[in-house]
Design a protein around this motif. Structure first.
Motif, short mmCIF file in Angstrom:
data_model
loop_
_atom_site.label_atom_id
_atom_site.label_comp_id
_atom_site.label_asym_id
_atom_site.label_seq_id
_atom_site.Cartn_x
_atom_site.Cartn_y
_atom_site.Cartn_z
N ALA A 182 -85.28 -10.42 -9.75
CA ALA A 182 -85.32 -9.28 -8.84
C ALA A 182 -83.94 -9.03 -8.23
CB ALA A 182 -86.34 -9.51 -7.73
N GLU A 265 -87.68 -5.47 -10.00
CA GLU A 265 -88.19 -5.31 -8.64
C GLU A 265 -87.01 -5.34 -7.67
OE1 GLU A 265 -91.73 -5.10 -7.70
OE2 GLU A 265 -91.57 -4.47 -9.80
N HIS A 267 -85.97 -5.99 -3.69
CA HIS A 267 -86.31 -6.47 -2.35
C HIS A 267 -85.16 -6.11 -1.42
CE1 HIS A 267 -89.79 -9.03 -3.56
NE2 HIS A 267 -89.18 -8.92 -4.74
N ARG A 290 -91.78 -0.37 -6.52
CA ARG A 290 -90.99 -1.55 -6.86
C ARG A 290 -90.05 -1.96 -5.72
NH1 ARG A 290 -85.84 -0.81 -10.74
NH2 ARG A 290 -84.99 1.20 -10.06
N TRP A 291 -89.98 -1.14 -4.66
CA TRP A 291 -89.18 -1.47 -3.48
C TRP A 291 -90.05 -2.24 -2.49
CZ3 TRP A 291 -84.04 -0.01 -2.13
CH2 TRP A 291 -83.36 0.70 -3.12
N HIS A 292 -89.57 -3.40 -2.11
CA HIS A 292 -90.29 -4.26 -1.15
C HIS A 292 -89.37 -4.49 0.06
CE1 HIS A 292 -93.02 -5.06 -4.51
NE2 HIS A 292 -91.93 -5.27 -5.24
#
Length: 359
Positions: A182, A265, A267, A290-292
């Motif tokens: 990620a 992904e 973060h 997909r943005w956390h």
């Protein structure tokens, strides 16, 4: 505990087990005073039967020093190893004056002053204790107690946030153990960077003299940056922004989303700025699964790693910079970011998000 039989000219020293143990602890303790350790070593060596000359050579002290502490221990035991009362003029001020000085220095100063000075404390104490005391004496007494009422240190009382430490730990865990494959980003804005030019040229450093910089300056407007730091590599992407709002922020996120490989992904660590928590931003994030996002706790934006880049940028470019205009400021900010990326390394991070001692 001790003996006073004479072996030649030296006083014989005999130790009881308890006394020997105390002396050995004194020698072994890292917190013992140097003079206490030396005196304990002399007594232990004497108790082991060493002559004064042998102790002198072993401890590298004078023979008079050995005779003094050997004799004082033989005569007075452990009490003999303490410093004797010294002669000299008695104290001019009793304990009541010292207490009054401390009480004054730790109380609120008189209206309208905000801090105490030694000169202000002296008459207040004189009126309380009816004992004349000088400002210099006030300073000496406060210095002995490490009290500095003229100094003020800023303090921020953080909000009563129940999940403060959990959120801090989550952010730190992301830095320490980023998800495999990620992208981990730290994003924030630096706003209102002033473009200032000095009215007169400065002078370079000379031996014994720092760089001289003209105090007066002209203002040429401000510039604002948004920056995204790649936590894994230390590289940073910056963009000059005209406004610090949610629309501008999501437009920057859109650019990042387009240049990052589709299968990865993302973060991201953000603080609680209005552009990061606005409804528009939340809607954009919801549309890009997909943005956390991990938000730092309130008043803990120092957990956002991009602040390390901003700190270096401020120290090396902005604080003492001389800018002919806003365009010159922007050019230097962007040039610094490019140079940073040429030798970028990830910032070492060891903090785990646990409560600090002063928290």
């Amino acid at each position: 505990m001790r003996g006073v039989q004479r072996a030649g000219t030296a006083v014989a020293v005999v130790l009881e087990a308890e006394v020997r143990e105390r002396l050995v602890r004194t020698v072994a303790s890292a917190k013992s005073e140097v003079r206490a350790v030396l005196r304990a070593k002399i007594v232990l060596a004497a108790a082991d039967g060493l002559a004064n000359g042998a102790i002198t050579r072993e401890l590298e002290v004078s023979v008079n020093t050995v005779r003094t502490w050997r004799g004082r221990f033989a005569a007075h035991g452990m009490d003999g190893l303490r410093d004797a009362e010294r002669s000299g003029r008695p104290r001019s001020y009793g304990p009541e004056v010292r207490v009054a000085i401390v009480a004054t220095a730790t109380s609120a100063p008189p209206y309208p002053e905000a801090i105490w000075s030694h000169r202000a404390i002296a008459p207040r104490v004189a009126g309380t204790c009816f004992a004349p005391v000088s400002a210099s004496q006030v300073g000496r007494i406060l210095a002995d107690l490490d009290l500095k009422p003229h100094k003020v240190r800023g303090w921020l009382t953080r909000r009563d946030t129940p999940d403060f430490w959990q959120r801090a730990a989550d952010v730190c865990a992301l830095y320490l153990n980023p998800p495999e494959g990620a992208v981990v980003l730290s994003i924030d804005e630096k706003t209102a960077i002033a473009a200032r030019s000095r009215r007169r040229p400065g002078r370079p450093a000379r031996p014994g003299e720092p760089v001289r910089q003209e105090f007066e300056y002209r203002r040429h407007g401000t510039a604002s940056l948004v920056a995204a730091l790649d936590v894994r590599t230390g590289e940073v992407l910056t963009e000059v922004i005209a406004r610090n709002d949610a629309v501008t922020f999501t437009a920057f996120l859109e650019q990042l989303d387009q240049v990052i490989a589709p299968g990865k992904e993302i973060h991201v660590v953000l603080d609680n700025g209005s552009s990061h928590t606005a409804k528009h931003t939340k809607a954009w994030l919801a549309a890009h699964p997909r943005w956390h996002v991990r938000l730092t706790p309130p008043h803990a934006s120092w957990l956002n790693q991009v602040e390390l880049f901003f700190s270096a940028l401020t120290r090396r470019v902005v604080r003492h910079g001389d800018f002919t205009g806003r365009d010159d400021l922007i050019d230097k900010l962007e040039t610094y970011a490019i140079g940073h990326n040429e030798t970028a390394k990830p910032y070492p991070w060891t903090y785990e998000g646990s409560p600090l001692k002063a928290a």
